[in-house]
Design a protein around this motif. Structure first.
Motif, mmCIF file in Angstrom:
data_model
loop_
_atom_site.group_PDB
_atom_site.id
_atom_site.type_symbol
_atom_site.label_atom_id
_atom_site.label_comp_id
_atom_site.label_asym_id
_atom_site.label_seq_id
_atom_site.Cartn_x
_atom_site.Cartn_y
_atom_site.Cartn_z
ATOM 1 N N LYS A 139 0.814 -1.213 0.000
ATOM 2 C CA LYS A 139 0.000 0.000 0.000
ATOM 3 C C LYS A 139 0.845 1.260 0.000
ATOM 4 N N THR A 140 1.964 1.228 0.713
ATOM 5 C CA THR A 140 2.748 2.459 0.889
ATOM 6 C C THR A 140 4.163 2.334 0.357
ATOM 7 N N GLU A 189 -5.151 -0.929 11.075
ATOM 8 C CA GLU A 189 -5.846 -0.084 10.091
ATOM 9 C C GLU A 189 -7.299 -0.509 9.951
ATOM 10 N N GLN A 191 -9.151 0.625 12.923
ATOM 11 C CA GLN A 191 -9.437 2.054 12.830
ATOM 12 C C GLN A 191 -10.632 2.326 11.914
ATOM 13 N N VAL A 192 -10.695 1.602 10.808
ATOM 14 C CA VAL A 192 -11.816 1.747 9.882
ATOM 15 C C VAL A 192 -13.126 1.350 10.584
ATOM 16 N N ASP A 234 -13.804 4.208 13.228
ATOM 17 C CA ASP A 234 -14.173 5.488 12.618
ATOM 18 C C ASP A 234 -15.558 5.456 11.986
ATOM 19 N N ASN A 235 -15.898 4.318 11.414
ATOM 20 C CA ASN A 235 -17.177 4.244 10.710
ATOM 21 C C ASN A 235 -18.275 3.590 11.548
ATOM 22 N N TYR A 239 -10.630 -0.314 2.674
ATOM 23 C CA TYR A 239 -9.349 0.329 2.366
ATOM 24 C C TYR A 239 -8.182 -0.658 2.378
ATOM 25 N N LEU A 274 -6.522 3.842 -3.645
ATOM 26 C CA LEU A 274 -7.185 4.691 -2.647
ATOM 27 C C LEU A 274 -7.720 5.968 -3.285
ATOM 28 N N ASP A 275 -6.977 6.472 -4.268
ATOM 29 C CA ASP A 275 -7.429 7.692 -4.937
ATOM 30 C C ASP A 275 -8.735 7.467 -5.701
ATOM 31 N N ILE A 292 -11.026 5.340 -4.875
ATOM 32 C CA ILE A 292 -12.084 5.286 -3.855
ATOM 33 C C ILE A 292 -12.410 6.694 -3.370
ATOM 34 N N LYS A 293 -11.359 7.498 -3.184
ATOM 35 C CA LYS A 293 -11.567 8.874 -2.754
ATOM 36 C C LYS A 293 -12.423 9.628 -3.776
ATOM 37 N N GLU A 312 -15.946 8.647 -3.446
ATOM 38 C CA GLU A 312 -16.604 9.248 -2.280
ATOM 39 C C GLU A 312 -16.945 10.713 -2.500
#
Ligand SMILES: [Zn+2]
Ligand SMILES: [Zn+2]
Ligand SMILES: [Zn+2]
Ligand SMILES: [Zn+2]
Ligand SMILES: [Zn+2]
Lengths: 374, 489
Positions: A31-32, A48, A51-52, A55-56, A222, A286-287, A289-290, A293
């Motif tokens: 991913k990174t 991660e 966290q998802v 957060d959701n 994600y 990710l972009d 998906i962004k 959204e």
């Protein structure tokens, strides 16, 4: 070309993990592209997802959650991670495995075996619902009746309902599915390519079908497919490891989870494209998906009114739900009923478009009918 | 029809494939010898028109009709306008130049025939941006190309059209051409990402096409650059009030996908409308509904000369996307239309329309027509914050990341850049930011300063209103985690 340059942290020596700065880096995180050690990989991978979930607000304490288990890599890793996080962070969830047996000879057996192993390994109760039990027809029998041309209509409609019906048998509050970031990015692209603005506006939601009988959520929204593939190498999923890594390298895993009745050159382009993108720019997934959204879609794109099927009580914008129309056709020996332009039982109602949309509402968001990781 | 392809209920696309096949074969060999579907008299020319069944004349009038409809229904050009056509030499801009010329000729005819001569004829200029400094084309090739362009433009008279040939490096407005070339090279070299480099060049091109005079520029740096920037004022200094681009459906389809892939889903609708008036000189896209294949065909049939440069194909993301879209278009000839139509359903911005004309010089009929066709204000998003680098509108979540930037360095005005620019154009190493800032062209910095001030006041206003500026999802954290390219302070 576009890959981030990772600098050696020690002159000449082995690279250190760029997260803990202590252990030797063992892999480049897909991913990174960070060089990290194994321990840190599992840590970031799981946290991660945690966290998802937090957060959701995907889950509430005390909820009963069914994990849509296909025996494929996504749902197996999901079962593993969710039971681990449930324990570690005291979610207080009752987790179940839910599988669908379509009745396709020689094709489901392996994946159902995997699911049964998961049941033992994670100590999660397993429910298998079969087409035969739910509809009185196996997929093999349906194909025999209607031939190969339109069977995917049945695959999709029946599986969608099967999962919901199984979930209500288990009395769960929510179904968690193994859709990963690659799947969602692909769905965004496919909806653009098909001009489906209604689905485009929904396909990046992490929870869908909140107005339906049982909401669905995607904790892997994600999570990169490549990382899901590496993950089973940990001891935690030991039983499935060999099978997965083996299957992956043999390139069996992905293809074997496709419906054997489904030809799909079209979808292949998008999948291939995403893999190419990821190669030169991992963050592209990710972009996408962004973008999905952030698309500005006016709310006037209205959904058809939701009612319930007069025959089975399943959510439907028509008199009868799609599955009941298809079943009626099968049982009356008129299998073309309900396929394509829906003439016949719902003829008094407006257009096929509405049917598509209403079913799409709680659909598995265009995960291909044949892909068993629902 | 395939262009309107509905989806398979099971999401499996199988039905779609089945539906599309016959259409794909129709445009192939089966209809070669058929008669034009429109006039039903002449023989159809293969490849002409979306379905390849028009004769030469009908194909031509159909294509011109699409152009004309786009122009009139969006009030792109009115009699009092002075339009500048950006000419690259490729088929799209060649056709747009041709059509604009034909439109102008007709207007001239009407003007000459009318008694009172109340409706003036709109003016047309042509500009060519010379990018040889970047593409390192041999100078003889460039000279030849420019000679060709001169003859193309001069042959399109009367009415006469002024031609402006502008080197891209002129955007830096330095003392000599050599300095400017050097600066362009330094700037582009500082961008490591291949896609970022291409996109930056694109932003510079737009900057060059637009006017660069601004209040700050006048006041502070004018005396140093006076002699230079006069040469640079392509659009507005020459009194142009419209910039015409030849972007066609195929190119727009590619842009839809590239923007999506770069995470620019929010700003995407700004770029793909018929009108984009966020710039000082509004940009119009009259070929938005024409396919590249049609435009190529048109140039071929009409014998229009186009110029080919050995620029090399795009690399990186942009190149990947164009081959993907090409593949899809081959699989289904209406795919590009569908992509643009999908993106066309996204909500545009308030600046995606020609600003209301209240000028009493403008004939009433024109104003009325403009009113009729323009977007209603409530259909579009009112947005006042823009990325200082690419000038795309910023989403609230983009803007919220701005609050983490302290404004203590000059280059902090770049802090309000969109996440895409930050990732692919900004230097990866935060310590290089100052250098990067120092090699940016003045006009861009002036605009950036304006953007930055506007963004900050908008942000303050949001904070005062107590509106929620937090990202609505954790995608930004996810993206940030993946990016690690931000100057962290
Ligand atoms: Zn580590
Ligand atoms: Zn199928
Ligand atoms: Zn029903
Ligand atoms: Zn004709
Ligand atoms: Zn930007």
């Amino acid at each position: 070309m576009e890959e981030a340059v990772t600098k050696p942290t020690k002159k000449g020596g082995a690279r250190l993990c760029c997260i803990c700065n202590q252990s030797r880096a063992a892999l480049k995180r897909p991913k990174t592209l960070e060089q990290i050690c194994k321990e840190c990989f599992y840590e970031v991978f799981e946290e991660e997802i945690h966290q998802v979930i937090v957060d959701n607000q995907l889950f509430k304490p005390g909820e009963r959650i069914a994990i849509g288990a296909s025996g494929g890599k996504d749902s197996t890793v999901l079962a593993c991670v969710l039971s681990e996080l449930n324990r570690r962070h005291n979610y207080g969830l009752d987790l179940f495995l839910l599988s669908v047996d379509e009745g396709i000879t020689g094709y489901r057996d392996d994946s159902l075996e995997t699911v049964k192993r998961n049941e033992v390994q994670y100590g999660l109760p397993l429910k298998i619902v079969s087409y035969k039990d739910l509809y009185g027809w196996t997929m093999d029998e349906i194909v025999k009746m209607i031939g190969l041309k339109n069977n995917c209509t049945f695959c999709g409609v029946f599986r969608r309902q099967a999962l919901d019906r199984g979930a209500s048998l288990l009395k769960v509050d929510k179904v968690a599915t193994g859709h990963n970031a690659d799947d969602i990015a692909e769905t965004v692209l496919l909806n653009i390519l098909r001009g489906d603005i209604a689905r485009l506006s929904r396909c990046t939601s992490i929870v869908t079908g909140e107005d339906g009988p049982i909401p669905r959520c995607k904790p892997f929204k994600y999570t990169y497919e490549k990382e899901i593939v590496i993950y089973p190498c940990s001891l935690k999923c030991s039983v499935v490891i060999e099978k997965f890594t083996y299957a992956y390298f043999k390139r069996l895993d992905y293809f074997s989870t496709e419906c054997i009745y489904s030809p799909n050159a079209y979808r292949g382009f998008a999948r291939e494209f995403i893999k190419d993108l990821e190669r030169i720019r991992p963050r592209a997934i990710l972009d996408i998906i962004k973008s999905g959204e952030n698309f500005r879609i006016s709310t006037s794109t209205k959904m058809p009114e939701q009612g319930t099927c007069q025959r089975c009580g399943y959510i439907s914008s028509q008199k009868w739900c799609k599955a009941c129309v298809l079943l009626e056709g099968l049982n009356r020996g008129l299998p073309k009923l309900g396929i394509g332009r829906s003439r016949g039982l719902n003829n008094d109602n407006k257009k096929e478009k509405d049917v598509t949309q209403s079913n799409g509402a709680k659909s598995i968001e265009s995960k291909q009918c044949g892909t068993l990781d629902f | 029809m395939a262009c309107d392809s509905s989806t398979c209920q099971s999401n499996c696309y199988k039905r779609q494939l089945v539906e599309e096949e016959p259409i794909a074969s129709k445009s192939g060999d089966s209809n070669k010898q058929s008669v034009c579907v429109k006039c039903k008299a002449k023989e159809a020319v293969s490849g002409a028109g979306e379905d390849g069944r028009f004769c030469r004349e009908c194909f031509r009038s159909n294509l011109y009709g699409k152009f004309k409809l786009a122009v009139t229904s969006n009030a792109m050009i009115t009699p009092s306008d002075n339009v500048l056509v950006a000419f690259s030499g490729g088929p799209s801009s060649r056709v747009v130049l041709q059509f604009i010329h034909e439109m102008q000729q007709r207007a001239q005819k009407n003007f000459d025939a009318s008694k009172d001569r109340s409706l003036p004829v709109f003016g047309v200029g042509v500009t060519y941006i010379d990018e040889s400094a970047y593409h390192s084309v041999p100078s003889c090739e460039i000279d030849e190309a420019i000679e060709d362009i001169r003859s193309i433009v001069s042959n399109l008279a009367p009415p006469a059209k002024e031609l402006h040939i502008v080197p891209i490096e002129g955007v830096f407005a330095l003392d000599s051409l050599d300095c400017e070339r050097e600066r362009l090279k330094t700037l582009l070299d500082s961008v490591s990402d291949a896609t970022g480099k291409e996109d930056l060049l694109l932003h510079l091109r737009m900057l060059t096409l637009q006017k660069r005079r601004s209040a700050a520029f006048d006041g502070v740096v004018q005396d140093v650059f006076t002699h230079k920037y006069l040469r640079l004022q392509v659009a507005s200094e020459n009194g142009y009030n419209r910039l015409v681009l030849g972007l066609c459906t195929s190119r727009i389809a590619c842009h839809v996908i590239t923007a999506t892939v770069k995470g620019q889903g929010y700003s995407l609708p700004a770029d793909i409308q018929y009108v984009d008036a966020r710039w000082e000189v509004p940009v119009v896209l009259p070929l938005r509904d024409c396919l590249a294949s049609e435009l190529n065909m048109f140039c071929h049939l009409d014998g229009l000369k186009t110029l080919e440069f050995s620029n090399g194909p795009c690399s990186g993301i942009n190149g990947l996307v164009s081959s993907f879209v090409k593949l899809l278009q081959e699989e289904n000839p209406s795919r590009e239309c569908t992509i643009v139509r999908t993106a066309g359903k996204l909500t545009p911005f308030h600046f995606n329309r020609i600003p209301e004309l209240n000028d009493s010089n403008v004939p009433l009929a024109t104003r009325r027509r403009q009113k009729r066709f323009n977007l209603k204000p409530n259909e579009s998003i009112s947005s006042e914050s823009f990325c200082p680098l690419c000038f795309s509108p910023l989403s609230k979540s983009d803007l919220s990341s701005l609050s983490s930037f302290e404004s203590c360095q000059d280059y902090d005005i770049l802090g309000a850049a969109c996440s895409s620019c930050r990732f692919q154009i900004f230097p990866k190493d935060p310590s290089s930011m100052e250098h990067f800032y120092s090699v940016l062209p003045q006009p861009l910095l002036i605009r950036a300063k304006k953007c930055s001030n506007g963004n900050r006041s908008l942000l303050r206003q949001f904070q005062k209103d107590g509106s929620n500026l937090q990202p609505t999802s954790n995608i930004d954290n996810q993206v940030l985690a993946a990016a690690n390219c931000l100057p962290k302070e």
